[in-house]
Design a protein around this motif. Sequence first.
Motif, PDB file in Angstrom:
ATOM      1  N   GLU A   1     -36.224  65.754  26.477  1.00  0.00           N
ATOM      2  CA  GLU A   1     -35.304  64.919  25.698  1.00  0.00           C
ATOM      3  C   GLU A   1     -36.038  63.845  24.904  1.00  0.00           C
ATOM      4  O   GLU A   1     -35.481  63.270  23.953  1.00  0.00           O
ATOM      5  N   ALA A   2     -37.309  63.566  25.265  1.00  0.00           N
ATOM      6  CA  ALA A   2     -38.070  62.540  24.560  1.00  0.00           C
ATOM      7  C   ALA A   2     -38.674  63.056  23.261  1.00  0.00           C
ATOM      8  O   ALA A   2     -39.039  62.264  22.393  1.00  0.00           O
ATOM      9  N   ILE A   3     -38.782  64.368  23.104  1.00  0.00           N
ATOM     10  CA  ILE A   3     -39.405  64.950  21.912  1.00  0.00           C
ATOM     11  C   ILE A   3     -38.375  65.030  20.795  1.00  0.00           C
ATOM     12  O   ILE A   3     -37.333  65.670  20.945  1.00  0.00           O
ATOM     13  N   ASP A   4     -38.681  64.375  19.666  1.00  0.00           N
ATOM     14  CA  ASP A   4     -37.734  64.421  18.551  1.00  0.00           C
ATOM     15  C   ASP A   4     -38.412  64.723  17.212  1.00  0.00           C
ATOM     16  O   ASP A   4     -37.784  64.621  16.156  1.00  0.00           O
ATOM     17  N   HIS A   5     -39.676  65.084  17.236  1.00  0.00           N
ATOM     18  CA  HIS A   5     -40.364  65.427  15.988  1.00  0.00           C
ATOM     19  C   HIS A   5     -39.860  66.787  15.494  1.00  0.00           C
ATOM     20  O   HIS A   5     -39.808  67.753  16.275  1.00  0.00           O
ATOM     21  N   PRO A   6     -39.463  66.898  14.221  1.00  0.00           N
ATOM     22  CA  PRO A   6     -38.876  68.152  13.730  1.00  0.00           C
ATOM     23  C   PRO A   6     -39.845  69.322  13.662  1.00  0.00           C
ATOM     24  O   PRO A   6     -39.419  70.480  13.674  1.00  0.00           O
ATOM     25  N   GLU A   7     -41.155  69.035  13.610  1.00  0.00           N
ATOM     26  CA  GLU A   7     -42.132  70.114  13.454  1.00  0.00           C
ATOM     27  C   GLU A   7     -43.071  70.268  14.642  1.00  0.00           C
ATOM     28  O   GLU A   7     -43.411  71.394  15.021  1.00  0.00           O
ATOM     29  N   LEU A   8     -43.486  69.144  15.237  1.00  0.00           N
ATOM     30  CA  LEU A   8     -44.523  69.196  16.266  1.00  0.00           C
ATOM     31  C   LEU A   8     -43.942  69.245  17.677  1.00  0.00           C
ATOM     32  O   LEU A   8     -44.304  68.459  18.550  1.00  0.00           O
ATOM     33  N   SER A   9     -43.057  70.195  17.878  1.00  0.00           N
ATOM     34  CA  SER A   9     -42.512  70.454  19.212  1.00  0.00           C
ATOM     35  C   SER A   9     -43.175  71.718  19.753  1.00  0.00           C
ATOM     36  O   SER A   9     -43.484  72.642  18.984  1.00  0.00           O
ATOM     37  N   PRO A  10     -43.430  71.796  21.063  1.00  0.00           N
ATOM     38  CA  PRO A  10     -44.031  73.014  21.609  1.00  0.00           C
ATOM     39  C   PRO A  10     -43.254  74.271  21.240  1.00  0.00           C
ATOM     40  O   PRO A  10     -43.846  75.345  21.055  1.00  0.00           O
ATOM     41  N   ALA A  11     -41.935  74.151  21.107  1.00  0.00           N
ATOM     42  CA  ALA A  11     -41.096  75.314  20.803  1.00  0.00           C
ATOM     43  C   ALA A  11     -41.362  75.876  19.412  1.00  0.00           C
ATOM     44  O   ALA A  11     -40.991  77.026  19.127  1.00  0.00           O
TER      45      ALA A  11
ATOM     46  N   ALA B   1     -53.067  55.733  23.933  1.00  0.00           N
ATOM     47  CA  ALA B   1     -53.189  56.531  22.706  1.00  0.00           C
ATOM     48  C   ALA B   1     -53.824  55.706  21.596  1.00  0.00           C
ATOM     49  O   ALA B   1     -54.666  56.200  20.842  1.00  0.00           O
ATOM     50  N   ARG B   2     -53.435  54.423  21.489  1.00  0.00           N
ATOM     51  CA  ARG B   2     -54.012  53.557  20.459  1.00  0.00           C
ATOM     52  C   ARG B   2     -55.499  53.332  20.707  1.00  0.00           C
ATOM     53  O   ARG B   2     -56.310  53.352  19.772  1.00  0.00           O
ATOM     54  N   SER B   3     -55.867  53.118  21.961  1.00  0.00           N
ATOM     55  CA  SER B   3     -57.271  52.877  22.288  1.00  0.00           C
ATOM     56  C   SER B   3     -58.135  54.088  21.970  1.00  0.00           C
ATOM     57  O   SER B   3     -59.266  53.949  21.491  1.00  0.00           O
ATOM     58  N   LEU B   4     -57.608  55.277  22.207  1.00  0.00           N
ATOM     59  CA  LEU B   4     -58.393  56.492  21.988  1.00  0.00           C
ATOM     60  C   LEU B   4     -58.670  56.751  20.510  1.00  0.00           C
ATOM     61  O   LEU B   4     -59.582  57.500  20.168  1.00  0.00           O
ATOM     62  N   THR B   5     -57.888  56.136  19.616  1.00  0.00           N
ATOM     63  CA  THR B   5     -58.138  56.336  18.191  1.00  0.00           C
ATOM     64  C   THR B   5     -59.494  55.760  17.785  1.00  0.00           C
ATOM     65  O   THR B   5     -60.110  56.248  16.834  1.00  0.00           O
ATOM     66  N   PHE B   6     -59.979  54.732  18.496  1.00  0.00           N
ATOM     67  CA  PHE B   6     -61.284  54.161  18.167  1.00  0.00           C
ATOM     68  C   PHE B   6     -62.409  55.136  18.489  1.00  0.00           C
ATOM     69  O   PHE B   6     -63.515  55.003  17.977  1.00  0.00           O
ATOM     70  N   VAL B   7     -62.137  56.088  19.363  1.00  0.00           N
ATOM     71  CA  VAL B   7     -63.106  57.121  19.712  1.00  0.00           C
ATOM     72  C   VAL B   7     -63.061  58.262  18.707  1.00  0.00           C
ATOM     73  O   VAL B   7     -64.038  58.970  18.498  1.00  0.00           O
ATOM     74  N   GLY B   8     -61.910  58.419  18.059  1.00  0.00           N
ATOM     75  CA  GLY B   8     -61.703  59.559  17.174  1.00  0.00           C
ATOM     76  C   GLY B   8     -60.763  60.577  17.773  1.00  0.00           C
ATOM     77  O   GLY B   8     -60.516  61.632  17.204  1.00  0.00           O
ATOM     78  N   ILE B   9     -60.211  60.261  18.966  1.00  0.00           N
ATOM     79  CA  ILE B   9     -59.215  61.118  19.597  1.00  0.00           C
ATOM     80  C   ILE B   9     -57.855  60.599  19.147  1.00  0.00           C
ATOM     81  O   ILE B   9     -57.351  59.603  19.680  1.00  0.00           O
ATOM     82  N   LYS B  10     -57.277  61.258  18.159  1.00  0.00           N
ATOM     83  CA  LYS B  10     -56.075  60.743  17.504  1.00  0.00           C
ATOM     84  C   LYS B  10     -54.848  61.558  17.908  1.00  0.00           C
ATOM     85  O   LYS B  10     -54.542  62.581  17.311  1.00  0.00           O
ATOM     86  N   PHE B  11     -54.164  61.089  18.944  1.00  0.00           N
ATOM     87  CA  PHE B  11     -52.924  61.710  19.377  1.00  0.00           C
ATOM     88  C   PHE B  11     -51.790  61.247  18.471  1.00  0.00           C
ATOM     89  O   PHE B  11     -51.673  60.061  18.171  1.00  0.00           O
ATOM     90  N   GLN B  12     -50.948  62.174  18.056  1.00  0.00           N
ATOM     91  CA  GLN B  12     -49.821  61.841  17.178  1.00  0.00           C
ATOM     92  C   GLN B  12     -48.538  61.750  17.987  1.00  0.00           C
ATOM     93  O   GLN B  12     -48.177  62.699  18.691  1.00  0.00           O
ATOM     94  N   PRO B  13     -47.836  60.613  17.922  1.00  0.00           N
ATOM     95  CA  PRO B  13     -46.579  60.498  18.670  1.00  0.00           C
ATOM     96  C   PRO B  13     -45.538  61.466  18.130  1.00  0.00           C
ATOM     97  O   PRO B  13     -45.391  61.629  16.918  1.00  0.00           O
ATOM     98  N   ILE B  14     -44.812  62.127  19.027  1.00  0.00           N
ATOM     99  CA  ILE B  14     -43.793  63.094  18.614  1.00  0.00           C
ATOM    100  C   ILE B  14     -42.443  62.793  19.267  1.00  0.00           C
ATOM    101  O   ILE B  14     -41.555  63.653  19.288  1.00  0.00           O
ATOM    102  N   GLY B  15     -42.290  61.582  19.773  1.00  0.00           N
ATOM    103  CA  GLY B  15     -41.016  61.235  20.409  1.00  0.00           C
ATOM    104  C   GLY B  15     -40.997  59.797  20.863  1.00  0.00           C
ATOM    105  O   GLY B  15     -41.916  59.023  20.626  1.00  0.00           O
TER     106      GLY B  15
END
Length: 297
Positions: free
Chosen positions: A122-132, A212-226
């Motif tokens: 129920e937390a996932i609301d991204h129209p494209e980046l859903s596992p489904a 997730a924000r901290s990991l962006t300084f490493v170059g690991i860029k997780f995109q929020p999808i919900g």
Amino acid sequence: MKKLRTLAEKPIIGGVVKRAMTSLASNDAKVISRHFSQYLRPQIATDDDLKHEVYRLRHQVYCEELHFEDVKESHEECDEFDDRAIHCFVRHLGSKNLAGTVRLIGSNSPHELLPLEQFCGEAIDHPELSPANFPRHSICEISRLAVPENFRKRAIDQFKGAATGAINEQVFSETELRCFPYIAICLYLAATAMAMQTKRYHGFVMMEPRLARSLTFVGIKFQPIGKVIEFHGKRAPYYIDARELRNNLSSGYLKLLESVEHDLILSGGLKPPTASQSKGQDPTLQSINYRQHPSTN
């Protein structure tokens, strides 16, 4: 570093500060990558004995330290997703203890939901980046990342009384203490290698937004999808493409990734890349540990 993080959020100078932080982190990673394998060894659990070690570590962290799960008589934390997961761990060479673990869960049919889909859909609301929205054989979830307390603490966290989990400088060297904060990053990089080897490029994870924000300084860029929900604390669903992660890593962390991949190959969990892959083509590595099924998609 705390002051730099505050400045990084400022609207005008934030961009410059973030680039400076990324550069500092990258330079530090180059130094750490040279020492990491002297003290810590990433491996894939290729047999049942190693998997039971992983389950016991997860029990220590998730049941005894964090109390996310009930304590089990077996002192092993495992669930129905473990049979279709690759399990990675980091061993501290000096003590032989496990310093961290992570698993990569796959799916091969719509009936094999990822934990994120099953418990936090129920937390996932991204129209494209859903596992489904992806073929089931191309998705995975990074899950059960755990680092025990004695490897989360640093020398500055010590206090009198020999509290459980405090680092003893007589046991761990100064260089080892510097490596310990990189264990979690090492586990994310190991998950990347495991995703690449199985061609499960589309990765999902539930994590704290600040992590997730901290990991962006490493170059690991997780995109929020919900949206952020309450799930063992404030968590949100994130997406990452393993191929893009490799391209976005700073040079220092790319060296650390290469060190991690080398150790995973030595452990028997990964096969070396072919000649064509070494020339810059698809860097996918073959898995010898994943329970493969024909895709139904």
